[in-house]
Structures are given as C-alpha cells and as structure tokens.
Motif scaffolding. Structure first.
Motif, PDB file in Angstrom:
ATOM      1  N   ALA A 138     -11.366  -6.118 -10.065  1.00 22.93           N
ATOM      2  CA  ALA A 138     -12.808  -5.889 -10.097  1.00 22.93           C
ATOM      3  C   ALA A 138     -13.187  -4.769  -9.129  1.00 22.93           C
ATOM      4  N   PHE A 139     -12.539  -4.755  -7.964  1.00 23.77           N
ATOM      5  CA  PHE A 139     -12.800  -3.723  -6.952  1.00 23.77           C
ATOM      6  C   PHE A 139     -12.411  -2.352  -7.512  1.00 23.77           C
ATOM      7  N   GLN A 140     -11.261  -2.309  -8.130  1.00 26.04           N
ATOM      8  CA  GLN A 140     -10.789  -1.044  -8.717  1.00 26.04           C
ATOM      9  C   GLN A 140     -11.760  -0.559  -9.805  1.00 26.04           C
ATOM     10  N   LYS A 141     -12.192  -1.493 -10.640  1.00 29.40           N
ATOM     11  CA  LYS A 141     -13.061  -1.119 -11.745  1.00 29.40           C
ATOM     12  C   LYS A 141     -14.379  -0.530 -11.222  1.00 29.40           C
ATOM     13  N   LYS A 142     -14.910  -1.181 -10.182  1.00 33.51           N
ATOM     14  CA  LYS A 142     -16.171  -0.701  -9.608  1.00 33.51           C
ATOM     15  C   LYS A 142     -16.017   0.743  -9.104  1.00 33.51           C
ATOM     16  N   LEU A 143     -14.920   0.998  -8.384  1.00 33.95           N
ATOM     17  CA  LEU A 143     -14.685   2.354  -7.874  1.00 33.95           C
ATOM     18  C   LEU A 143     -14.597   3.352  -9.023  1.00 33.95           C
ATOM     19  N   GLU A 144     -13.834   2.988 -10.035  1.00 37.62           N
ATOM     20  CA  GLU A 144     -13.623   3.916 -11.153  1.00 37.62           C
ATOM     21  C   GLU A 144     -14.928   4.150 -11.918  1.00 37.62           C
ATOM     22  N   ASP A 145     -15.702   3.083 -12.088  1.00 35.48           N
ATOM     23  CA  ASP A 145     -16.996   3.228 -12.759  1.00 35.48           C
ATOM     24  C   ASP A 145     -17.896   4.196 -12.004  1.00 35.48           C
ATOM     25  N   MET A 146     -17.701   4.251 -10.690  1.00 29.94           N
ATOM     26  CA  MET A 146     -18.538   5.152  -9.893  1.00 29.94           C
ATOM     27  C   MET A 146     -17.868   6.514  -9.689  1.00 29.94           C
ATOM     28  N   ALA A 165     -17.188  -2.425  -2.587  1.00 35.57           N
ATOM     29  CA  ALA A 165     -16.599  -1.380  -3.451  1.00 35.57           C
ATOM     30  C   ALA A 165     -17.639  -0.270  -3.680  1.00 35.57           C
ATOM     31  N   GLU A 166     -18.854  -0.702  -3.901  1.00 38.89           N
ATOM     32  CA  GLU A 166     -19.931   0.257  -4.130  1.00 38.89           C
ATOM     33  C   GLU A 166     -20.161   1.125  -2.877  1.00 38.89           C
ATOM     34  N   ASP A 167     -20.177   0.456  -1.708  1.00 35.35           N
ATOM     35  CA  ASP A 167     -20.362   1.198  -0.448  1.00 35.35           C
ATOM     36  C   ASP A 167     -19.239   2.218  -0.246  1.00 35.35           C
ATOM     37  N   LEU A 168     -18.029   1.804  -0.564  1.00 38.14           N
ATOM     38  CA  LEU A 168     -16.884   2.702  -0.400  1.00 38.14           C
ATOM     39  C   LEU A 168     -17.030   3.909  -1.326  1.00 38.14           C
ATOM     40  N   ALA A 169     -17.376   3.643  -2.575  1.00 43.01           N
ATOM     41  CA  ALA A 169     -17.546   4.742  -3.535  1.00 43.01           C
ATOM     42  C   ALA A 169     -18.633   5.703  -3.056  1.00 43.01           C
TER      43      ALA A 169
END
Ligand code: SAH
Length: 364
Positions: free
Chosen positions: A330-338, A284-288
């Motif tokens: 969790a994946f969605q949250k990570k993206l949104e946090d970034m 998720a972080e890599d995608l963001a």
C-alpha cells in the motif's frame, strides 16, 4: 605494518624500490592480489627468492596481504547470500555479505568496525564505534569474496570466469564518517590494474552527513548515492536517527537535490518500513510530497530519485517490527500514484542475519 592492499600502483612501486627490489614487481604482485591471492606462495611468477623474502617480512609483522582471517562463514539456504565474519589484525571483527544475483556477484562491505551514528533500529551501532577501516581492509573484504567464489567453482586463481560486478558500501559503519579511506577504496577498485570496476557499479549509502555529502558530490560524482531517510519530518526522523539533530531534513534534502542536479544521476532514498512507526498512508503521502518538493524540473533534477522500501529487519535487542506485506504494498502504491518510483528491496540473507541493519561487531 604495511598492508600491501592499502597501496595503489605508485605506492606499491615505491615500496619495492625502498626494499631494493625492481619496480615492476609491483605490477606482478598487484595482478595476483586482485585475482584473490591470499599469500605470496601463490604468486607464481615472482622469483622464489623474492617470495621467501616477502613471506619472512610477513612473518615478522612488517607487511601483510590484507590480514583478514575468516572466523565464520554462513551461507543462506538458497545459496543466494553468504555472510563472512572476519577478524582484523588487531582483533576487531567485521561482517561482509556476498550476494549472488543472476546478473553477477555483489559485495556489501563494511567501512568501520562498529558505528557511532546510533540509529535506533540498527544492530551495527549497538556497541558504538571501534575504529575506521583502512582502504585496504575494505578492499580485502571484496577480494576474500572473489576468492570464495573462485574456490567454490574450482576455478584457478588466474581465471576471469568469476568477477565481482557490483559493490555496495552498506555494511557496518557510516562511510562518510571515514571518507578519505572509503574514497581511496573506490579508487583502488576502479584502477585498471586493480579490479577495473566501474565507479558507476559502486553505491554508497549514508545516514546523511551533509558537509561530507557536498564533498562527495564534488569528488566522487560517478559513485551512486543512497540516502537513509526513513522518515519525512524532523520529529519522526530524529526519533529514529540522532544524526538528524545535527543535519535536519531541511539541510539534508537541498544537498541531495544539488547532488542529483550536478551529477545528473538518480539518487536512492532508503526507507525501512516499521510497523506503526512510519508506514501509514499519510506518511507515504508526506514522503512523496517531500521528494516532489526537492526533485522536479524546476530544480533541474526531475525524475532523478526513487525510493527503496525495506521492510525493517528483525534485530534481537530492538523491539521494532517490520511492516506486513499488505502495508508495504500500500505504501509503495501511494508513492507511485503520486509519481515517485518505488521498489521493494528484495530481501536476501535475513535467515542468516545478513540483511540490512543486521550486521554487527561479531560474536566469536
Ligand atoms: N551508515 C550507512 C550505511 C549502513 S546501513 C547508512 O546509514 O546508510 C545500510 C542500510 O540499512 C541503511 O539504509 C540503514 O538505515 C538500513 N538499516 C539499518 N537497520 C535496518 C533494519 N533493522 N532493517 C532494515 N534496514 C535497516
């Protein structure tokens, strides 16, 4: 054989003139076609003699009004989704999905019979490509759905109570592998005397044919663009999508970034979450990070992207599992946090195999 649905106004006028009829018959015929008429006998304001003549031409195989035969129709238990299996005039079969939202009807159309892109997780590509659909064969899918909702409500053909408000070109096939016909399809629906559908209400999804995306940006800037991404580095993406070998991420992303900058329209990235394959927090972080690199104010397209997460749908022949609910959130949250907006696709039609990636060449 001429499919009258392949013809725009001018071409249909030429058709009538060529068979020695009056030009304005085109206008009358088009009105009925775009109301969902299935045969000439329903076109009440055409003179009986002309209707008979057109019917005879149809019987002789010279012309057709779409020529889709409904082989099967399955409706989801909650009535939100209906999947049609159509047979084309040459015996090929395609699937189309009608989705009923509170705000209106959407249709997901197929652009090819089969697909040659070979994505590992998708049912549409299992048997390869049979052929491209013509513009009229794509239009016919929309009109068959329009007719279905009218009939269901007992509305007369002429009523405007039921409309098709949105189109997604996300059924079987790679639309940019059939670019000219898909483009004409959008023009036919957009025509004032066609469905009069705004191009902004049409979304095209592609696995990423970069040269054609560039053409799309120039020629179809109002149509929404969705990119099937599914992974954020070349190794992972190539393992899922062979097309990535031809057009890797470092060629794809600049083209999509330029599209957003030039059109000022927000691009959607589709990401099918697959358990243990592409759904970790690190991924998720890599995608963001990838999206932040190509979409920002410096690039002139800050904020013009978002991610649509789709828990992978089950395909019988393919041993991959969708991610669980917890992982998806969790994946969605990570993206949104970034700072990357992410939505989870509302899954409709999975119980009738009508969800993303489940459409295929039909079984009779
Ligand atoms: N060829 C186009 C359009 C068809 S697929 C494209 O690749 O975009 C429509 C979407 O469904 C794509 O994002 C595709 O990657 C996705 N998809 C395919 N198989 C899927 C599956 N099993 N589960 C969830 N989504 C899937």
């Amino acid at each position: 054989m001429i499919n009258l649905l392949d013809l725009n106004k001018k071409e249909l006028e030429d058709f009538f003139v060529n068979i020695g009829e009056k030009k304005f018959r085109a206008q009358q015929t088009r009105e009925w076609i775009y109301r969902g008429a299935r045969d000439f006998s329903e076109m009440k304001n055409l003179p009986g003699e002309l209707r008979n003549r057109l019917e005879k031409m149809q019987e002789a195989g010279e012309i057709t009004l779409g020529g889709l035969k409904i082989l099967d129709m399955r409706s989801a238990s909650d009535g939100s989704t209906a999947k049609f299996l159509f047979e084309l005039h040459d015996g090929n079969t395609i699937e189309t999905v009608l989705m009923r939202y509170k705000y209106g009807n959407s249709v997901c159309v197929s652009s090819q019979a089969g697909c040659r892109m070979g994505c590992r997780f998708c049912a549409s590509t299992l048997l390869g490509l049979q052929r491209n659909l013509t513009a009229g064969e794509i239009v016919a899918q929309v009109l068959a759905c329009l007719r279905y909702v009218k009939d269901e409500n007992d509305y007369p053909l002429s009523s405007n109570d039921e409309r098709i408000g949105h189109i997604v070109i996300m059924g079987t096939g790679e639309p940019l592998d059939n670019y000219e016909n898909v483009k004409k399809f959008t023009e036919l629906l957009n025509a004032k005397d066609g469905l009069d559908l705004s191009l902004r209400n049409i979304t095209l999804s592609t696995c990423g044919l970069v040269p054609v995306i560039k053409k799309f940006t120039e020629e179809m800037p109002q149509v929404n663009l969705a990119i099937s991404l599914h992974a954020s580095n070349n190794t992972s993406r190539s393992a899922l999508m062979p097309v990535n070998d031809a057009y890797p991420i470092d060629e794809l992303m600049p083209a999509v970034s330029a599209h957003a900058r030039k059109t000022g329209r927000r691009v959607t990235f589709e990401y099918a979450l697959t358990a243990g394959v592409n759904d970790s927090e690190k991924q998720a972080e890599d995608l963001a990070n990838l999206l932040r690199h190509y979409f920002n104010h410096q690039a002139g397209n800050g904020g013009l992207c978002h991610v649509n997460l789709i828990p992978l749908n089950k395909v019988e022949e393919i041993g991959m599992e969708g991610s669980g609910r917890k992982q998806v959130l969790a994946f969605q949250k990570k993206l949104e946090d970034m700072g990357i907006p992410a939505t989870i696709r509302r899954e409709m039609g999975a119980d009738i195999d009508a969800a993303c990636g489940q459409l295929r060449l039909g079984k009779k």
